[in-house]
Design a protein around this motif. Structure first.
Motif, PDB file in Angstrom:
ATOM      1  N   ALA A  48       0.706  -1.186   0.058  1.00  0.00           N
ATOM      2  CA  ALA A  48       0.007  -0.121   0.004  1.00  0.00           C
ATOM      3  C   ALA A  48       0.898   1.100   0.033  1.00  0.00           C
ATOM      4  CB  ALA A  48      -0.883   0.103   1.277  1.00  0.00           C
ATOM      5  N   ASP A  49       1.966   1.279   0.833  1.00  0.00           N
ATOM      6  CA  ASP A  49       3.088   2.469   0.734  1.00  0.00           C
ATOM      7  C   ASP A  49       3.614   2.711  -0.440  1.00  0.00           C
ATOM      8  OD1 ASP A  49       1.920   2.842   3.550  1.00  0.00           O
ATOM      9  OD2 ASP A  49       3.740   1.695   4.505  1.00  0.00           O
ATOM     10  N   GLN A  50       3.905   1.779  -1.185  1.00  0.00           N
ATOM     11  CA  GLN A  50       4.727   1.879  -2.466  1.00  0.00           C
ATOM     12  C   GLN A  50       3.862   2.448  -3.650  1.00  0.00           C
ATOM     13  OE1 GLN A  50       6.582  -1.785  -3.223  1.00  0.00           O
ATOM     14  NE2 GLN A  50       7.900  -1.760  -1.596  1.00  0.00           N
ATOM     15  N   GLU A  51       2.549   2.202  -3.548  1.00  0.00           N
ATOM     16  CA  GLU A  51       1.687   2.670  -4.608  1.00  0.00           C
ATOM     17  C   GLU A  51       0.919   3.880  -4.448  1.00  0.00           C
ATOM     18  OE1 GLU A  51      -0.250   3.247  -7.779  1.00  0.00           O
ATOM     19  OE2 GLU A  51       0.620   1.351  -7.858  1.00  0.00           O
ATOM     20  N   LYS A  52       1.440   4.953  -5.146  1.00  0.00           N
ATOM     21  CA  LYS A  52       0.961   6.246  -4.844  1.00  0.00           C
ATOM     22  C   LYS A  52      -0.259   6.806  -5.850  1.00  0.00           C
ATOM     23  CE  LYS A  52       4.264   6.883  -1.921  1.00  0.00           C
ATOM     24  NZ  LYS A  52       4.110   6.320  -0.766  1.00  0.00           N
ATOM     25  N   GLN A  53      -0.427   6.075  -6.771  1.00  0.00           N
ATOM     26  CA  GLN A  53      -1.721   6.375  -7.848  1.00  0.00           C
ATOM     27  C   GLN A  53      -3.114   5.871  -7.249  1.00  0.00           C
ATOM     28  OE1 GLN A  53      -1.027   8.403 -10.197  1.00  0.00           O
ATOM     29  NE2 GLN A  53       1.056   8.241  -9.806  1.00  0.00           N
ATOM     30  N   ASN A  54      -3.219   4.796  -6.676  1.00  0.00           N
ATOM     31  CA  ASN A  54      -4.358   4.028  -6.402  1.00  0.00           C
ATOM     32  C   ASN A  54      -4.703   4.259  -4.829  1.00  0.00           C
ATOM     33  OD1 ASN A  54      -5.106   2.955  -8.872  1.00  0.00           O
ATOM     34  ND2 ASN A  54      -3.802   1.114  -8.531  1.00  0.00           N
ATOM     35  N   PRO A  55      -5.915   4.254  -4.627  1.00  0.00           N
ATOM     36  CA  PRO A  55      -5.964   3.935  -2.904  1.00  0.00           C
ATOM     37  C   PRO A  55      -5.369   2.805  -2.638  1.00  0.00           C
ATOM     38  CG  PRO A  55      -8.296   4.416  -4.218  1.00  0.00           C
ATOM     39  CD  PRO A  55      -7.349   4.198  -5.185  1.00  0.00           C
ATOM     40  N   PRO A  56      -4.788   3.026  -1.170  1.00  0.00           N
ATOM     41  CA  PRO A  56      -4.260   1.880  -0.679  1.00  0.00           C
ATOM     42  C   PRO A  56      -5.061   0.626  -0.614  1.00  0.00           C
ATOM     43  CG  PRO A  56      -4.058   4.103   0.732  1.00  0.00           C
ATOM     44  CD  PRO A  56      -4.980   4.420  -0.419  1.00  0.00           C
ATOM     45  N   ILE A  57      -6.166   0.582  -0.330  1.00  0.00           N
ATOM     46  CA  ILE A  57      -7.134  -0.514  -0.178  1.00  0.00           C
ATOM     47  C   ILE A  57      -7.161  -1.266  -1.367  1.00  0.00           C
ATOM     48  CG2 ILE A  57      -9.278   0.697  -0.218  1.00  0.00           C
ATOM     49  CD1 ILE A  57      -8.535  -2.513   1.796  1.00  0.00           C
ATOM     50  N   ASN A  58      -7.023  -0.559  -2.478  1.00  0.00           N
ATOM     51  CA  ASN A  58      -7.242  -1.004  -3.901  1.00  0.00           C
ATOM     52  C   ASN A  58      -5.851  -1.895  -4.117  1.00  0.00           C
ATOM     53  OD1 ASN A  58      -9.710  -0.280  -4.174  1.00  0.00           O
ATOM     54  ND2 ASN A  58      -9.280   1.308  -5.743  1.00  0.00           N
ATOM     55  N   THR A  59      -4.878  -1.318  -3.861  1.00  0.00           N
ATOM     56  CA  THR A  59      -3.801  -1.705  -3.942  1.00  0.00           C
ATOM     57  C   THR A  59      -3.600  -3.032  -3.236  1.00  0.00           C
ATOM     58  OG1 THR A  59      -2.470   0.370  -4.428  1.00  0.00           O
ATOM     59  CG2 THR A  59      -1.083  -1.606  -3.906  1.00  0.00           C
ATOM     60  N   VAL A  60      -4.055  -3.231  -1.986  1.00  0.00           N
ATOM     61  CA  VAL A  60      -3.835  -4.340  -1.080  1.00  0.00           C
ATOM     62  C   VAL A  60      -4.948  -5.601  -1.757  1.00  0.00           C
ATOM     63  CG1 VAL A  60      -4.818  -5.272   1.277  1.00  0.00           C
ATOM     64  CG2 VAL A  60      -3.231  -3.271   1.007  1.00  0.00           C
ATOM     65  N   ILE A  61      -5.860  -4.966  -2.125  1.00  0.00           N
ATOM     66  CA  ILE A  61      -6.908  -6.099  -3.170  1.00  0.00           C
ATOM     67  C   ILE A  61      -6.351  -6.619  -3.873  1.00  0.00           C
ATOM     68  CG2 ILE A  61      -9.209  -6.180  -4.186  1.00  0.00           C
ATOM     69  CD1 ILE A  61     -10.225  -4.055  -2.321  1.00  0.00           C
ATOM     70  N   ASP A  62      -5.681  -5.767  -4.890  1.00  0.00           N
ATOM     71  CA  ASP A  62      -5.097  -6.081  -6.021  1.00  0.00           C
ATOM     72  C   ASP A  62      -3.649  -7.347  -5.544  1.00  0.00           C
ATOM     73  OD1 ASP A  62      -6.424  -4.759  -7.947  1.00  0.00           O
ATOM     74  OD2 ASP A  62      -5.152  -3.000  -8.148  1.00  0.00           O
ATOM     75  N   TYR A  63      -3.105  -6.986  -4.485  1.00  0.00           N
ATOM     76  CA  TYR A  63      -1.894  -7.897  -4.101  1.00  0.00           C
ATOM     77  C   TYR A  63      -2.641  -9.085  -3.696  1.00  0.00           C
ATOM     78  CZ  TYR A  63       1.693 -10.030  -2.116  1.00  0.00           C
ATOM     79  OH  TYR A  63       2.804 -11.015  -1.583  1.00  0.00           O
ATOM     80  N   TYR A  64      -3.665  -8.974  -2.702  1.00  0.00           N
ATOM     81  CA  TYR A  64      -4.093 -10.111  -2.037  1.00  0.00           C
ATOM     82  C   TYR A  64      -4.696 -11.122  -2.964  1.00  0.00           C
ATOM     83  CZ  TYR A  64      -6.030 -12.702   1.953  1.00  0.00           C
ATOM     84  OH  TYR A  64      -6.130 -13.625   2.929  1.00  0.00           O
ATOM     85  N   LEU A  65      -5.605 -10.637  -4.055  1.00  0.00           N
ATOM     86  CA  LEU A  65      -6.132 -11.328  -5.094  1.00  0.00           C
ATOM     87  C   LEU A  65      -5.503 -11.529  -6.340  1.00  0.00           C
ATOM     88  CD1 LEU A  65      -9.907 -10.465  -4.219  1.00  0.00           C
ATOM     89  CD2 LEU A  65      -8.806 -12.520  -3.516  1.00  0.00           C
ATOM     90  N   SER A  66      -3.867 -11.599  -6.038  1.00  0.00           N
ATOM     91  CA  SER A  66      -3.295 -11.858  -7.422  1.00  0.00           C
ATOM     92  C   SER A  66      -2.883 -13.069  -7.746  1.00  0.00           C
ATOM     93  CB  SER A  66      -1.914 -10.914  -7.102  1.00  0.00           C
ATOM     94  OG  SER A  66      -1.005 -11.529  -5.973  1.00  0.00           O
ATOM     95  N   PRO A  67      -2.494 -13.581  -8.949  1.00  0.00           N
ATOM     96  CA  PRO A  67      -2.055 -14.923  -8.917  1.00  0.00           C
ATOM     97  C   PRO A  67      -0.817 -15.493  -7.970  1.00  0.00           C
ATOM     98  CG  PRO A  67      -2.608 -13.793 -11.151  1.00  0.00           C
ATOM     99  CD  PRO A  67      -2.672 -12.830  -9.952  1.00  0.00           C
ATOM    100  N   TYR A  68       0.029 -14.177  -7.880  1.00  0.00           N
ATOM    101  CA  TYR A  68       1.421 -14.453  -7.050  1.00  0.00           C
ATOM    102  C   TYR A  68       0.985 -14.809  -5.815  1.00  0.00           C
ATOM    103  CZ  TYR A  68       5.573 -13.280  -4.668  1.00  0.00           C
ATOM    104  OH  TYR A  68       6.823 -13.267  -3.913  1.00  0.00           O
ATOM    105  N   HIS A  69      -0.108 -14.186  -5.037  1.00  0.00           N
ATOM    106  CA  HIS A  69      -0.414 -14.549  -3.664  1.00  0.00           C
ATOM    107  C   HIS A  69      -1.193 -15.811  -3.554  1.00  0.00           C
ATOM    108  CE1 HIS A  69      -2.666 -13.825   0.221  1.00  0.00           C
ATOM    109  NE2 HIS A  69      -1.489 -13.842   0.537  1.00  0.00           N
ATOM    110  N   ARG A  70      -1.674 -16.118  -4.725  1.00  0.00           N
ATOM    111  CA  ARG A  70      -2.253 -17.528  -4.750  1.00  0.00           C
ATOM    112  C   ARG A  70      -1.357 -18.580  -4.775  1.00  0.00           C
ATOM    113  NH1 ARG A  70      -5.041 -17.981 -10.508  1.00  0.00           N
ATOM    114  NH2 ARG A  70      -2.793 -18.255 -10.798  1.00  0.00           N
ATOM    115  N   ASP A  71      -0.250 -18.225  -5.720  1.00  0.00           N
ATOM    116  CA  ASP A  71       0.543 -19.321  -6.120  1.00  0.00           C
ATOM    117  C   ASP A  71       1.698 -19.477  -4.676  1.00  0.00           C
ATOM    118  OD1 ASP A  71      -0.928 -19.724  -8.324  1.00  0.00           O
ATOM    119  OD2 ASP A  71       0.445 -18.717  -9.349  1.00  0.00           O
ATOM    120  N   LYS A  72       1.987 -18.547  -4.124  1.00  0.00           N
ATOM    121  CA  LYS A  72       3.002 -18.454  -3.146  1.00  0.00           C
ATOM    122  C   LYS A  72       2.541 -18.811  -1.743  1.00  0.00           C
ATOM    123  CE  LYS A  72       6.907 -17.439  -4.971  1.00  0.00           C
ATOM    124  NZ  LYS A  72       8.001 -18.290  -4.933  1.00  0.00           N
ATOM    125  N   THR A  73       1.908 -19.851  -1.351  1.00  0.00           N
ATOM    126  CA  THR A  73       1.194 -20.396  -0.148  1.00  0.00           C
ATOM    127  C   THR A  73       2.203 -20.261   0.824  1.00  0.00           C
ATOM    128  OG1 THR A  73       1.531 -22.555  -0.670  1.00  0.00           O
ATOM    129  CG2 THR A  73      -0.586 -21.596  -1.240  1.00  0.00           C
TER     130      THR A  73
END
Length: 188
Positions: A77-102
């Motif tokens: 959230a801190d690294q992304e300056k364009q989007n609202p922080p919660i949208n960045t967190v949602i995008d990360y949490y529901l990303s293929p990367y997070h899905r696959d890196k259990t």
């Protein structure tokens, strides 16, 4: 020759980190103490000088894993300056990367099913950590805790389902739908 000051705490931390990684990947019941200790680079004989039992380690691993996830999400959230922080967190949490890196992912979708059959001590710690995660999400989204719990439930549920299916397209679709609904939930 005595160990240097802080050695026992460092070893304990390695054990907790190993346990959190193993539990995230394989669940609680399929992970043995020797497996955890081997992951920490130790023999299983030293386990009981750090913990009374596996249940105590599960509780400690839950605390560690939630702290780790919150720190990771806050950093994103801190690294992304364009989007609202919660949208960045949602995008990360529901990303293929997070899905696959259990092994590095959130412990909530990994253990929720097993926790209901765990000891009262573990369930109490898990409950507290879940509340801490809900508060983090609610604060970041600037929404009340009721809406924050719905948001986190949507995110966790979407990730659980995306990890559960063997169809890559369906999995990606579940992540995408979860992202869309989660962001809509924040906006309403």
């Amino acid at each position: 020759m005595p160990y240097p000051k802080g050695h026992k705490m460092k070893v304990r931390k390695r054990i907790v980190e190993s346990a959190a990684q193993a539990f995230r990947t394989n669940g609680i019941h399929d992970v043995s103490v020797p497996f955890i200790m081997k992951g920490a680079g130790l023999t299983h004989g030293g386990f009981y000088s750090h913990f009374d039992n596996k249940e105590q380690l599960v509780a400690e691993a839950c605390r560690y894993a939630i702290s780790d996830t919150i720190a990771l999400l806050q950093e994103a959230a801190d690294q992304e300056k364009q989007n609202p922080p919660i949208n960045t967190v949602i995008d990360y949490y529901l990303s293929p990367y997070h899905r696959d890196k259990t092994e590095m992912g959130c412990i909530l979708p990994a253990l929720s099913g097993e926790i209901s059959r765990s000891s009262e001590e573990v369930r109490q710690v898990f409950t507290h950590e879940l509340e801490r995660m809900m508060a983090f999400i609610s604060n970041l989204a600037e929404i009340d805790t009721s809406k924050g719990s719905a948001l986190l439930s949507t995110m966790v549920g979407s990730l659980v389902l995306a990890r559960s299916v063997n169809d890559p397209e369906l999995s990606d679709s579940l992540l995408s739908a979860g992202k869309q609904y989660a962001k809509e939930l924040v906006m309403t």
